[in-house]
Design an enzyme around this catalytic site. Structure first.
Site, short mmCIF file in Angstrom:
data_model
loop_
_atom_site.label_atom_id
_atom_site.label_comp_id
_atom_site.label_asym_id
_atom_site.label_seq_id
_atom_site.Cartn_x
_atom_site.Cartn_y
_atom_site.Cartn_z
N ASP B 55 1.16 31.80 24.00
CA ASP B 55 2.80 31.67 23.73
C ASP B 55 3.06 30.36 23.09
O ASP B 55 2.60 29.48 23.26
CB ASP B 55 3.36 31.86 25.03
CG ASP B 55 3.97 33.17 25.65
OD1 ASP B 55 3.44 34.07 24.60
OD2 ASP B 55 4.36 33.45 26.34
N TYR B 113 -8.11 28.68 32.08
CA TYR B 113 -7.02 28.18 31.75
C TYR B 113 -6.81 27.11 32.71
O TYR B 113 -7.29 26.88 33.86
CB TYR B 113 -5.92 28.99 32.08
CG TYR B 113 -5.62 29.91 30.76
CD1 TYR B 113 -4.80 29.62 29.76
CD2 TYR B 113 -6.18 31.21 30.79
CE1 TYR B 113 -4.45 30.40 28.70
CE2 TYR B 113 -5.96 32.19 29.77
CZ TYR B 113 -5.02 31.89 28.61
OH TYR B 113 -4.76 32.62 27.59
#
Lengths: 256, 256
Positions: B55, B113
């Site tokens: 994003d 992540y």
């Protein structure tokens, strides 16, 4: 009951056109005065006085300013109030009420700058705004050997940018050091002196990197002090690596 | 002689409108395709395939893409060529020539992540773009106690943002850990799994911070798996703290 405030600031210089107010520019002084005057709500405009300018893109860990505020408010209240109104790239890290003859610029007796240099063939995206980058080979021992030449009282005319309005180019550097930050693979310079000329630190760093690379003899600073010629120290390290780390005052001058 | 390239990228997501190409937006895919097509100089447009989207504002330490290049060039030549043309907020950190059936998205079997959380009453100007910030009290021991609940195969419907187009919300997290980075006064989360839903990591982190703050019971994940209701895990930690750290492939799939 006007009170004088000493405020210590950290800012990310990336999106500021430097410290000092300029028409139609986003500067640190501008955002700070805007916040202070919003808090004051008086007709009389409150001006902020900084210990000195920083250029566009130059960062601060401990820039110092002072201003006079016309309402009773505690130092802690001022700190919180300002931080609630300032943009996130500028933070008040300390706030004190000081005597009315304290002056951020005239009563300082020294400043400390830090310069971070990142290494490697390519620029790390997370360091591009926060370090200078040097991709050529460096012998840090050579730089260490040159550092004592940087200290002392000298005429730094070879290390001042053309925009300088200083009458004298004589300054004293009390401490000049270099060290490796192995965690971040960086080389860090620190300079503590009684005052610095326009671009002086950035020109000195560029010259020291050329010494480390072997392009200049180790003791070239001694020659550069003699020649007093800016064209002999041609490079200026980028603004992104430079941090105003600390501004020094006498404790006595801050006592109410 | 078309060759398939596997390229590993680091990028500062701050000034990108995410990874994936979108009309009139500066995206990572856009700047990368621009550089590759400039190098190729052919009429046929070369498209880049990423392991997945990130994003706007989300960073990458090791995003992986692949593309087919129509000219003979070494992996090192490709890496240098791209880095000379890419903007400084996007860097190629690794480049390999891989078999034509390697696919950055379809042959990956996992991703890792990282999420960085900064502490303190106020946001540090140098961390505002690179961490999420949490100013409320945190008991890290409670978060550590909750982490095993995050691991395993679960229906993560309570942790998916409404924009998700995934058919199934079942995913497997192989490893979930949290640790304190005392040097930087940060809390760091890491999640390694076979795939992640839209905003899943950011919703999980926000929920874990609420557990650390005592707003939620320690084992609330177990309840959230049951209810499958996004409105029960309301918060989403900001994009600025999230980093795509690594994308995993079988070594065999990369062998020419």
């Amino acid at each position: 009951m006007t009170q004088r405030f000493k405020v210590t600031l950290a800012y990310d210089g990336t999106n500021f056109a430097g410290f000092q107010a300029q028409p139609n520019q986003r500067t640190v002084q501008f955002v700070l005065e805007k916040a202070i005057n919003k808090m004051s709500k008086k007709d009389e405009y409150i001006t902020v006085y900084g210990s000195g300018r920083t250029d566009s893109g130059v960062h601060a860990l401990g820039q110092v300013v002072h201003f006079d505020f016309p309402h009773p408010i505690s130092a802690k209240g001022m700190l919180r109030g300002l931080n609630s109104m300032l943009p996130l790239d500028c933070e008040v890290v300390d706030c004190k009420i000081v005597p009315n003859d304290f002056h951020s610029r005239y009563t300082t007796h020294g400043k400390r700058y830090l310069y971070r240099v990142s290494r490697g063939e390519f620029v790390n995206p997370f360091k591009r705004l926060y370090t200078g980058h040097y991709k050529y080979p460096l012998d840090i021992e050579k730089i260490k050997e040159a550092m004592p030449d940087v200290e002392g009282t000298h005429d730094y005319s070879s290390f001042v940018a053309s925009g300088s309005q200083a009458k004298s180019h004589v300054r004293t550097i009390y401490e000049a050091k270099v060290y490796e930050d192995k965690v971040n693979d960086e080389i860090v310079f620190e300079f503590y002196g009684n005052g610095f000329l326009y671009n002086q630190v950035r020109i000195m760093v560029a010259t020291l990197l050329e010494i480390g690379n072997g392009k200049r003899p180790v003791h070239d600073f001694l020659r550069l002090y003699e020649v007093k010629d800016r064209s002999q120290a041609r490079q200026t390290a980028p603004a992104s690596g430079l941090y105003l780390k600390e501004v020094y005052y006498d404790e006595e001058d801050e006592k109410l």
